[in-house]
Design an enzyme around this catalytic site. Structure first.
Site, PDB file in Angstrom:
ATOM      1  N   CYS A  79       0.832  -1.208   0.000  1.00 63.49           N
ATOM      2  CA  CYS A  79       0.000   0.000   0.000  1.00 63.49           C
ATOM      3  C   CYS A  79       0.870   1.264   0.000  1.00 63.49           C
ATOM      4  O   CYS A  79       1.793   1.382   0.802  1.00 63.49           O
ATOM      5  CB  CYS A  79      -0.911  -0.019   1.226  1.00 63.49           C
ATOM      6  SG  CYS A  79      -1.795   1.525   1.488  1.00 63.49           S
TER       7      CYS A  79
ATOM      8  N   CYS B 241       0.286   3.147   3.611  1.00 66.01           N
ATOM      9  CA  CYS B 241       0.580   2.595   4.938  1.00 66.01           C
ATOM     10  C   CYS B 241       1.864   3.215   5.514  1.00 66.01           C
ATOM     11  O   CYS B 241       2.758   3.622   4.766  1.00 66.01           O
ATOM     12  CB  CYS B 241       0.702   1.074   4.861  1.00 66.01           C
ATOM     13  SG  CYS B 241      -0.875   0.204   4.989  1.00 66.01           S
TER      14      CYS B 241
ATOM     15  N   HIS C 226      -4.671   0.160   7.817  1.00 67.51           N
ATOM     16  CA  HIS C 226      -5.082  -0.025   6.431  1.00 67.51           C
ATOM     17  C   HIS C 226      -6.523  -0.529   6.304  1.00 67.51           C
ATOM     18  O   HIS C 226      -7.205  -0.279   5.310  1.00 67.51           O
ATOM     19  CB  HIS C 226      -4.115  -1.036   5.798  1.00 67.51           C
ATOM     20  CG  HIS C 226      -4.323  -1.313   4.360  1.00 67.51           C
ATOM     21  ND1 HIS C 226      -3.888  -0.448   3.370  1.00 67.51           N
ATOM     22  CD2 HIS C 226      -4.926  -2.347   3.721  1.00 67.51           C
ATOM     23  CE1 HIS C 226      -4.210  -0.963   2.181  1.00 67.51           C
ATOM     24  NE2 HIS C 226      -4.849  -2.106   2.366  1.00 67.51           N
TER      25      HIS C 226
ATOM     26  N   ASN D 223     -13.629   9.730  -1.911  1.00 65.51           N
ATOM     27  CA  ASN D 223     -14.284   8.782  -2.800  1.00 65.51           C
ATOM     28  C   ASN D 223     -14.111   7.429  -2.141  1.00 65.51           C
ATOM     29  O   ASN D 223     -12.987   7.012  -1.867  1.00 65.51           O
ATOM     30  CB  ASN D 223     -13.605   8.748  -4.169  1.00 65.51           C
ATOM     31  CG  ASN D 223     -13.629  10.102  -4.849  1.00 65.51           C
ATOM     32  OD1 ASN D 223     -14.567  10.872  -4.688  1.00 65.51           O
ATOM     33  ND2 ASN D 223     -12.592  10.394  -5.605  1.00 65.51           N
TER      34      ASN D 223
ATOM     35  N   SER E 267      -9.437   2.039  -5.664  1.00 62.11           N
ATOM     36  CA  SER E 267      -9.037   0.645  -5.493  1.00 62.11           C
ATOM     37  C   SER E 267      -8.254   0.459  -4.201  1.00 62.11           C
ATOM     38  O   SER E 267      -8.189  -0.642  -3.670  1.00 62.11           O
ATOM     39  CB  SER E 267      -8.214   0.180  -6.684  1.00 62.11           C
ATOM     40  OG  SER E 267      -7.202   1.128  -6.949  1.00 62.11           O
TER      41      SER E 267
ATOM     42  N   HIS F 293      -7.152   1.811   1.855  1.00 63.63           N
ATOM     43  CA  HIS F 293      -6.602   2.564   2.997  1.00 63.63           C
ATOM     44  C   HIS F 293      -7.433   3.838   3.209  1.00 63.63           C
ATOM     45  O   HIS F 293      -7.615   4.620   2.277  1.00 63.63           O
ATOM     46  CB  HIS F 293      -5.133   2.932   2.751  1.00 63.63           C
ATOM     47  CG  HIS F 293      -4.432   3.293   4.016  1.00 63.63           C
ATOM     48  ND1 HIS F 293      -3.438   2.526   4.573  1.00 63.63           N
ATOM     49  CD2 HIS F 293      -4.638   4.322   4.874  1.00 63.63           C
ATOM     50  CE1 HIS F 293      -3.047   3.079   5.705  1.00 63.63           C
ATOM     51  NE2 HIS F 293      -3.760   4.172   5.911  1.00 63.63           N
TER      52      HIS F 293
ATOM     53  N   HIS G  81      -8.739   7.239   3.457  1.00 58.21           N
ATOM     54  CA  HIS G  81      -8.138   8.541   3.164  1.00 58.21           C
ATOM     55  C   HIS G  81      -9.120   9.443   2.425  1.00 58.21           C
ATOM     56  O   HIS G  81     -10.079   8.967   1.830  1.00 58.21           O
ATOM     57  CB  HIS G  81      -6.878   8.366   2.306  1.00 58.21           C
ATOM     58  CG  HIS G  81      -7.164   7.916   0.899  1.00 58.21           C
ATOM     59  ND1 HIS G  81      -7.471   6.620   0.571  1.00 58.21           N
ATOM     60  CD2 HIS G  81      -7.185   8.608  -0.279  1.00 58.21           C
ATOM     61  CE1 HIS G  81      -7.674   6.515  -0.735  1.00 58.21           C
ATOM     62  NE2 HIS G  81      -7.505   7.712  -1.278  1.00 58.21           N
TER      63      HIS G  81
ATOM     64  N   GLN H  44      -9.092  13.426   0.093  1.00 56.67           N
ATOM     65  CA  GLN H  44      -8.211  14.283  -0.695  1.00 56.67           C
ATOM     66  C   GLN H  44      -8.583  15.749  -0.511  1.00 56.67           C
ATOM     67  O   GLN H  44      -9.723  16.076  -0.180  1.00 56.67           O
ATOM     68  CB  GLN H  44      -8.328  13.942  -2.179  1.00 56.67           C
ATOM     69  CG  GLN H  44      -7.951  12.512  -2.490  1.00 56.67           C
ATOM     70  CD  GLN H  44      -7.916  12.285  -3.988  1.00 56.67           C
ATOM     71  OE1 GLN H  44      -7.179  12.946  -4.711  1.00 56.67           O
ATOM     72  NE2 GLN H  44      -8.731  11.374  -4.459  1.00 56.67           N
TER      73      GLN H  44
HETATM   74 ZN    ZN Z   1      -2.493   1.065   3.622  1.00 58.50          ZN
END
Ligand code: ZN
Ligand code: ZN
Length: 347
Positions: free
Chosen positions: A49, A52, A112, A152, A160, A163, A165, A167
């Protein structure tokens, strides 16, 4: 009158447009049956990832061994300080300009395998504080007119990497939807002397059927004029143009309302619920936004576990939404769900 209020047009006061509610054609609410198999739960740490802790990103830069919220510059910015300044002039009346600005990524947690709704209340609060600080820092830049924060979630909206997050796009223009909301709020105030979002909250409170969760200073609700089957807003009850104006108690209440909505989203089909989440924050271009009421909007693309809301002729071609579901029924589904995340149930 079986079809009463199932077939009508509803005014969307924050967009200044009609939504066609055409739920009389819809089959009954989803009542069980085959769910798509949920994606396998990822591990808490994935060595592949890019987000991570301690891992190298696509740019080769290595993430710190972060323990909390982690913010970094987007490795593939769509607006950035390095955007080309020397541009070819287009023909005739056409215009262009450099795509300057700042794009950042905010990881909610080093874990994650967690999602926003699975975070603890204090973790959500710390995330909101980090976003508030990003807004203040980026918004103070003279070239930045607006700071758009969005998440999103899910492969159906193109993500895809699971993790958790969001933006940030800090831009030299105000995104269209925020610009429209700000204009309509200003016009409503000039006409009535009242704040538009306060009037929306008052109408939601008076009706009551679409309120998903509320505490003393925050509320999560599905608006009367929802365009998507499970579209919901989360807002502080008092007039605040941005996160920075919330008191510590209001921030806590807001975090709780946000979590209570997200938990219900995931509990709906007992799977990670895809959505587009956007913070509707007042612009930072120096104009008067005293009538702008900060809120978060969720536009989930699914109508059923396997069924996308397809945008077609009315939406893409015409620009107005056709809603196949009745907000009162969809809100009822969400209200009835447990407020403990299905992954965190005691066995
Ligand atoms: Zn991750
Ligand atoms: Zn909004």
């Amino acid at each position: 009158m079986i079809h009463q209020n199932k077939w009508e047009q509803r005014w969307h006061p924050l967009r200044g447009e009609w939504v066609i509610v055409s739920a009389h054609r819809q089959d009954r609410p989803w009542q069980g049956g085959k769910l798509p198999s949920p994606p396998p739960t990822p591990p808490p740490y994935d060595e592949k990832c890019f987000f991570c802790p301690g891992n190298p990103r696509i740019s080769g830069v290595r993430n710190s061994a972060y323990q909390d919220v982690f913010v970094f510059n987007n490795d593939h910015p769509c607006v950035g300080p390095d955007a080309p300044r020397e541009l070819d002039r287009p023909a005739g009346i056409y215009q262009n300009r450099p795509a300057v600005g700042m794009a950042r990524v905010v990881c909610y947690s080093p874990k994650h395998n967690l999602s926003l709704g699975e975070l603890g209340l204090s973790e959500i609060e710390r995330l909101l504080i980090a976003l508030r600080d990003q807004y203040a820092e980026l918004g103070s830049h003279p070239d930045v007119s607006h700071v758009l924060v969005f998440e999103n979630r899910g492969e159906v909206v193109g993500v895809s990497n699971p993790h958790p997050h969001c933006q940030i796009y800090a831009t030299n223009f105000v995104f269209k939807i925020i610009e429209t909301e700000a204009r309509l709020c200003r016009e409503h105030f000039a006409k009535t002397g009242r704040n538009l979002f306060q009037d929306i909250l008052a109408a939601e409170s008076e009706d009551g059927r679409r309120i998903i969760f509320e505490n003393s200073s925050a509320v999560a609700f599905m608006p009367y004029f929802a365009r998507y089957a499970y579209e919901c807003f989360v807002a502080p009850k008092a007039m605040h143009s941005g996160l920075a104006e919330l008191s510590a108690q209001e921030l806590r209440d807001f975090a709780q309302a946000l979590k209570m909505l997200l938990v219900r989203y995931d509990n709906l089909w007992r799977m990670p619920f895809p959505y587009v989440m956007t913070l509707h924050h007042a612009p930072t271009d120096g104009q008067d936004y005293s009538n702008f009421h900060f809120h978060i909007e969720f536009q989930p693309p699914l109508r059923k576990p396997n069924l996308l809301k397809y945008l077609a002729g009315p939406e893409i071609g015409g620009g107005n939404f056709l809603s196949d579901t009745l907000p009162e029924e969809k809100a009822q589904e969400l209200r009835n769900l447990p407020d403990v995340h299905y992954k965190q149930e005691q066995a």
